[in-house]
Design an enzyme around this catalytic site. Sequence first.
Site, short mmCIF file in Angstrom:
data_model
loop_
_atom_site.label_atom_id
_atom_site.label_comp_id
_atom_site.label_asym_id
_atom_site.label_seq_id
_atom_site.Cartn_x
_atom_site.Cartn_y
_atom_site.Cartn_z
N GLY A 1 0.77 -1.23 0.00
CA GLY A 1 0.00 0.00 0.00
C GLY A 1 0.80 1.28 0.00
N GLY B 1 2.61 2.46 -2.50
CA GLY B 1 2.61 3.13 -3.80
C GLY B 1 3.58 2.58 -4.81
N GLU C 1 -11.53 -0.78 30.37
CA GLU C 1 -11.14 0.37 29.55
C GLU C 1 -10.80 1.58 30.42
OE1 GLU C 1 -10.45 -0.02 26.55
OE2 GLU C 1 -11.33 -2.02 26.36
#
Length: 659
Positions: free
Chosen positions: A249, A251, A470
């Site tokens: 990804g 390029g 969390e």
Amino acid sequence: MKQPSYKNKKEKPDPSVNEEPKRPFGGYGFNWFYFLLFGIILWFSIFSNPAANTKEVTWSFLQDSLLVQREVSKIVVINKEVAEIYIKKEHLSDTKHKEVSEKLFRSAEAPQYSMTIGSVETFEDKLQRAQAGFQSTEKVDVQYQNRTSWISLLSWLLPLGIIIFFWMYMLRRMGGGGTGGNPLFNFGKSTPKISEKGTKSSASFKDIAGLKEAKTEVMEVVDFLKNPETYTKLGAKIPKGVLLVGPPGTGKTLMARAVAGEAQVPFFSISGSEFVEMFVGVGASRVRDLFKKAKEKAPSIIFIDEIDAVGRSRGKVNAFQANDERESTLNQLLTELDGFGANTGVIVLAATNRPDVLDKALLRPGRFDRHIYLELPTKEERQEIFGVHLRPLKLSKNVDVELLAKLSPGFSGADIANICNEAALIAARKKKKEVEQSDFMEARDRVIGGLERKSKIISPKEKEIVAHHEAGHAVASWYLKNVDSLVKVSIIPRGKSLGAAWYLPEERQIVTKSQFMDQICASLGGRVAEDIIFGEPSSGALDDLEKVTKQAYTMVSYYGLDEEIGPISFYDSSGDNERMLGKPYSEDMAKKIDKQVQDLITTAYERTKNLLIQHKVELEKLAQLLLKQEVVEKEDLEKILGKRESPRTPKGGISTVVE
């Protein structure tokens, strides 16, 4: 920061772009010709046969209705099997002959009736007895002919023709249709996508944001193809091969497409997997054919995508997994790369995200002289990439590109393109007229964490555990100086996770030991919170423990950050240790490493536990707020935990989101 506006640009179709040529006769080629020819032959075989329009009769009809009435002109016996009966012209107007005289497509000289005879002798005997009382002038003239029937000829020609037509059709399909020549002999030919000179490409260097150094290297190759004298007059040799290396990804293929658009020379594009076939020798033949075509159209460029499919190292393959066809293809590729001289105008571009598996003979100077590494973009480069992908979107004024670049560390260009597209889809789903900042934030959360699953049924007890888990991550990271800034906390299930803590990471090129330790403590915050509040941990911390364990082993055995083990690294950048069955250190060293990793994680656990006990009140408040709202933003976090001091971290590189 005020976001510059991007307007929709409706691109007009470029008349210079070569369209696919229209095939004659509606695109069906000459297949219609075969069907027409077959129809003409069939029509001619049916209607050119004189017996095709005759009426089949019996001997009784011939004797009682025709011979007795003196209406028969002549009888022609064909092949000693069929008797064709001709009626005198003056009797054709009679009512009983009306059916045969008015038949469509019937010739005036054709017979009207026909009859199958058993044998010539019997027929002649019956005819003689039926004309026993006739005068000699009244007797019927009998002729004998041997005639070849189109029907009998087609009975064996037609099946043969169908078989030939079927094989012609199958061979054309196997050859890719209309590639020229006999497809059976084109089996060893290469099938690259060819962009001829003057063909406009959909990509250019303007479409590639970031990657400045890589673009400079590749543009030099393009400049050589356009102006070779600038380099050759100084005695310089342009690289024969350029290898593009980088994570997925980043390029690599886009860079190759841009080269095709900018160079304005024939561009041959093919995948490495297209060389390897189950038939022996086909791969090597296709390599030879590809380079032959490129040399004929020099100056030209050959682009081989995913070259690791054919260029895998021969030394790293086990004996039981050896592939002679792949090796012969690689050998032919090595030969071809050495086979043409310098400055011939043929340049080979190749792309891979696995350079470690490539054969060393392929990477040496003289074959792939230049290696261009495409790394994951930095924050500034991500901002440029966002600018490219935001051009076609209709954006709201509140979109902050700089903030989007900050919130996407470690993202490749393909990931950024995916976020922009997801944001546009989310805005369209909500019937908005513009794409807003909230749509991009939701798209980022969806790409990283997965789809929200608010409909997932969680029991109140489990939801309470998730909320405290969390909250433990949030409180621990808030009071640890070397952890990234917390943005929000959520207990909405996303993908496989039941909750997540989202951070605004500071990019780093190097990480110190204290930063490693703070990250481990923040990752253990959820499990520690469960232990403090409920008196026992749960299985929900599996992902955290996996991450912590790997990070601790990396600190001890790779980075040499443990005092007991010392500055020793067992990291293998060459990949040679993958073939070793054992570890690159002794059993005694393995025990020491395991012991130090265990001590390191235990120390971090106790430190985190002391921190959360000290801030237990804030932990409970945040957990209750999460149970009430499900999502807590930074403003609410500051109300409960107070203002957070800026983390003491150097700016630069890559960081990850802790969930």
